[in-house]
Write a protein that holds these residues in place. Structure first.
Motif, short mmCIF file in Angstrom:
data_model
loop_
_atom_site.label_atom_id
_atom_site.label_comp_id
_atom_site.label_asym_id
_atom_site.label_seq_id
_atom_site.Cartn_x
_atom_site.Cartn_y
_atom_site.Cartn_z
N ASN A 2 0.82 -1.20 0.00
CA ASN A 2 0.00 0.00 0.00
C ASN A 2 0.86 1.26 0.00
O ASN A 2 1.87 1.34 0.71
CB ASN A 2 -0.92 0.00 1.22
CG ASN A 2 -1.96 -1.10 1.16
OD1 ASN A 2 -2.37 -1.49 0.07
ND2 ASN A 2 -2.36 -1.60 2.32
N LYS A 3 0.45 2.22 -0.77
CA LYS A 3 1.19 3.48 -0.83
C LYS A 3 0.73 4.39 0.31
O LYS A 3 -0.43 4.34 0.72
CB LYS A 3 0.95 4.18 -2.17
CG LYS A 3 1.43 3.39 -3.38
CD LYS A 3 1.12 4.15 -4.66
CE LYS A 3 1.61 3.40 -5.88
NZ LYS A 3 1.28 4.11 -7.15
N ASN A 4 1.64 5.23 0.80
CA ASN A 4 1.23 6.22 1.79
C ASN A 4 1.07 7.58 1.12
O ASN A 4 1.40 7.75 -0.06
CB ASN A 4 2.21 6.29 2.96
CG ASN A 4 3.61 6.70 2.53
OD1 ASN A 4 3.78 7.53 1.63
ND2 ASN A 4 4.63 6.13 3.16
N LYS A 36 -2.95 13.12 4.42
CA LYS A 36 -3.30 11.73 4.70
C LYS A 36 -3.88 11.10 3.43
O LYS A 36 -4.26 11.78 2.48
CB LYS A 36 -4.30 11.63 5.85
CG LYS A 36 -5.67 12.25 5.55
CD LYS A 36 -6.60 12.10 6.74
CE LYS A 36 -7.97 12.76 6.44
NZ LYS A 36 -8.91 12.59 7.56
N LEU A 37 -3.95 9.77 3.46
CA LEU A 37 -4.53 9.00 2.35
C LEU A 37 -5.41 7.90 2.93
O LEU A 37 -4.93 7.02 3.65
CB LEU A 37 -3.42 8.39 1.49
CG LEU A 37 -3.86 7.46 0.35
CD1 LEU A 37 -4.71 8.24 -0.67
CD2 LEU A 37 -2.66 6.83 -0.34
N ARG A 68 -5.24 10.12 -10.65
CA ARG A 68 -5.83 8.92 -11.26
C ARG A 68 -4.74 7.91 -11.63
O ARG A 68 -4.94 6.70 -11.50
CB ARG A 68 -6.61 9.31 -12.52
CG ARG A 68 -8.01 9.82 -12.22
CD ARG A 68 -8.76 10.06 -13.51
NE ARG A 68 -10.17 10.25 -13.27
CZ ARG A 68 -11.07 10.45 -14.23
NH1 ARG A 68 -10.67 10.47 -15.49
NH2 ARG A 68 -12.34 10.61 -13.95
N LYS A 69 -3.62 8.40 -12.09
CA LYS A 69 -2.51 7.52 -12.43
C LYS A 69 -2.01 6.77 -11.20
O LYS A 69 -1.68 5.59 -11.26
CB LYS A 69 -1.37 8.33 -13.05
CG LYS A 69 -0.17 7.50 -13.49
CD LYS A 69 0.87 8.38 -14.15
CE LYS A 69 2.05 7.56 -14.65
NZ LYS A 69 2.78 6.91 -13.54
N GLU A 70 -1.99 7.46 -10.06
CA GLU A 70 -1.47 6.86 -8.84
C GLU A 70 -2.50 6.01 -8.11
O GLU A 70 -2.18 4.96 -7.55
CB GLU A 70 -0.98 7.96 -7.88
CG GLU A 70 0.30 8.64 -8.32
CD GLU A 70 1.46 7.67 -8.37
OE1 GLU A 70 1.68 6.95 -7.38
OE2 GLU A 70 2.14 7.62 -9.41
N LEU A 71 -3.77 6.45 -8.10
CA LEU A 71 -4.78 5.82 -7.25
C LEU A 71 -5.92 5.15 -8.02
O LEU A 71 -6.75 4.48 -7.42
CB LEU A 71 -5.38 6.87 -6.30
CG LEU A 71 -4.38 7.53 -5.33
CD1 LEU A 71 -5.09 8.61 -4.52
CD2 LEU A 71 -3.75 6.50 -4.41
#
Length: 476
Positions: A2-4, A36-37, A68-71
């Protein structure tokens, strides 16, 4: 894994940095703190409601694409607005304008924006001709009007031709009107100004402004959905078609073929075409010869970097429109040191206003020097003809106006020839463009100047040292 929130935001910044001017990146993205995410919702912390509003007005598209590219497609963006060192605005509510035509109060909660672009699409892009009257959003921004377009030597031909087209669309010899120039010199503004003027004078005419990349996307979607005929019919019903960045059609053979059909139909029907590009038709690569030939049917008009007087006028109009009071000295300082284009000029002014607002400082010549000097020094300097003239004039301790004057004094002529020599070697400008900007001469004079400088460098040691020292100053 998971990315932070830090990782996601840093990845976004890498892309954003490559797609916005360095001045804008330093002013509008470096102060942002990832907060935060959670559940594909990234929260970022910004310094003020003013900061938030500006991001929404100017950069929502690139924020949307990078997130959008990241998430993924469900990505959302939230803002925490800092006021007086508190994370949330506890003191009073703020009304914030949103692109989706609604308003939201920023009161003890972050702003949540779904990252979809449905509101930005052209409404009802495909219709069956004859079934109903065509209604289309012209995709024009009202602030891109002729009244906000500052005229100068750098753009007089293009502006005059654009105004003539707007007053008689399809009825002048300027069809197509092909506007070209480097990024940030006002091609989009002028193109949209034509559309706005047409809509004001001829409300019943169908006007459409579309970026070449948008045209390509629509065509690809029409092909996938077996709607190519509807796509062609839609564009053939436009009265004034404005295509921005037409050079992006390079290498897209199917897009070029479909545009060729649309172009022919509109031109033969007496409809107006306005095209913009970063280069003149003769220098475009990757476009079919039959298209290039048609681009030359009308008028090709270039936009050059604004000279000092025009830069001052642009800043004064921007300041007037925003209801701001700035000293003449501050305006002239910005105009002297930011020379590459209109976009960078306006960006520098906005950055100065942001610094003043965020730091609660009065805009003085000292503040302008601190900010502009830092921005100019920290960004790679684009070498323009205007910049070369300034450096050469400074080296020989003469005013720019004197170098550009008609005087035949030996020392002035020599300085002018040196400026032409460096302009030919260090810019991509044509000989005619160099001559017009350096003393109002023709291309033959520029050629003669370059030969003279080369000869003197071979025979005069002192002159050779002049050239070496000026070259070092230009590359600083």
């Amino acid at each position: 894994m998971n990315k932070n929130h830090n990782e996601v935001w840093n990845n976004c910044l890498k892309i954003i940095k490559d797609n916005v001017p360095s001045i804008s990146f330093k002013t509008w993205f470096e102060p942002i703190v990832p907060f935060k995410l959670e559940n594909d919702i990234l929260t970022i912390q910004v310094p003020s409601p003013f900061f938030y509003e500006y991001l929404e007005e100017q950069y929502i598209d690139i924020l949307r694409k990078t997130l959008r590219k990241e998430l993924g497609t469900n990505a959302k963006l939230e803002y925490n607005v800092v006021m007086d060192n508190n994370v949330f605005t506890n003191s009073k509510p703020y009304t914030v304008k949103l692109p989706a035509k609604n308003k939201i109060d920023l009161n003890n909660k972050p702003v949540s924006l779904p990252l979809n672009d449905s509101d930005n699409k052209i409404k009802n892009p495909f219709i069956i001709p004859g079934i109903q009257k065509l209604h289309v959003n012209p995709q024009l921004k009202e602030n891109y009007s002729f009244s906000n377009f500052v005229e100068g030597e750098c753009n007089r031909l293009a502006r005059s031709a654009g105004y003539a087209v707007a007053n008689n669309p399809g009825g002048t010899a300027f069809n197509p009107l092909f506007i070209y120039g480097a990024s940030g010199l006002g091609k989009t503004h002028l193109s949209q100004a034509i559309g706005i003027e047409v809509k004001e004078k001829y409300p019943d005419k169908i006007v459409l402004y579309v970026q070449a990349s948008k045209f390509q996307t629509q065509f690809a979607e029409a092909t996938r959905n077996n709607n190519r005929n509807d796509f062609i019919h839609f564009y053939q019903m436009i009265d004034v078609l404005i295509i921005d960045d037409i050079h992006e059609f390079a290498g897209k053979d199917k897009t070029q073929d479909i545009f060729f059909q649309i172009f022919n139909h509109l031109h033969q029907s007496g409809k107006q075409l306005v095209l913009s590009s970063d280069k003149p038709p003769v220098e475009l690569r990757g476009l079919e010869e039959r298209l290039l030939t048609r681009f030359k049917w009308g008028l090709s008009a270039d936009l050059l970097p604004p000279e000092f007087e025009t830069r001052v006028a642009i800043l004064k109009q921007k300041v007037y429109n925003d209801g701001i009071v700035l000293d003449e000295e501050v305006i002239e300082y910005i105009a002297t040191h930011v020379t590459s284009g209109i976009r960078e000029l306006e960006g520098a002014l906005i950055s100065l206003l942001a610094q003043s607002t965020l730091n609660k400082k009065e805009i003085t010549i000292e503040l302008a020097k601190q900010m502009i000097d830092k921005l100019v020094k920290s960004s790679s300097h684009e070498i323009t003809i205007d910049y070369i003239i300034k450096v050469v004039s400074s080296y020989f301790n003469m005013p720019v106006e004197l170098l550009n004057s008609k005087t035949r004094k030996r020392e002035i002529v020599q300085a002018r020839q040196i400026a032409m020599y460096f302009a030919k070697g260090m810019t991509k400008s044509s000989l005619a463009t160099i001559g017009s900007q350096v003393g109002g001469k023709d291309h033959a004079t520029v050629l003669h100047a370059c030969k003279t400088v080369n000869n003197l460098m071979d025979t005069d040691k002192r002159f050779r040292s002049y050239i070496s020292e000026i070259e070092k100053k230009l590359k600083l």
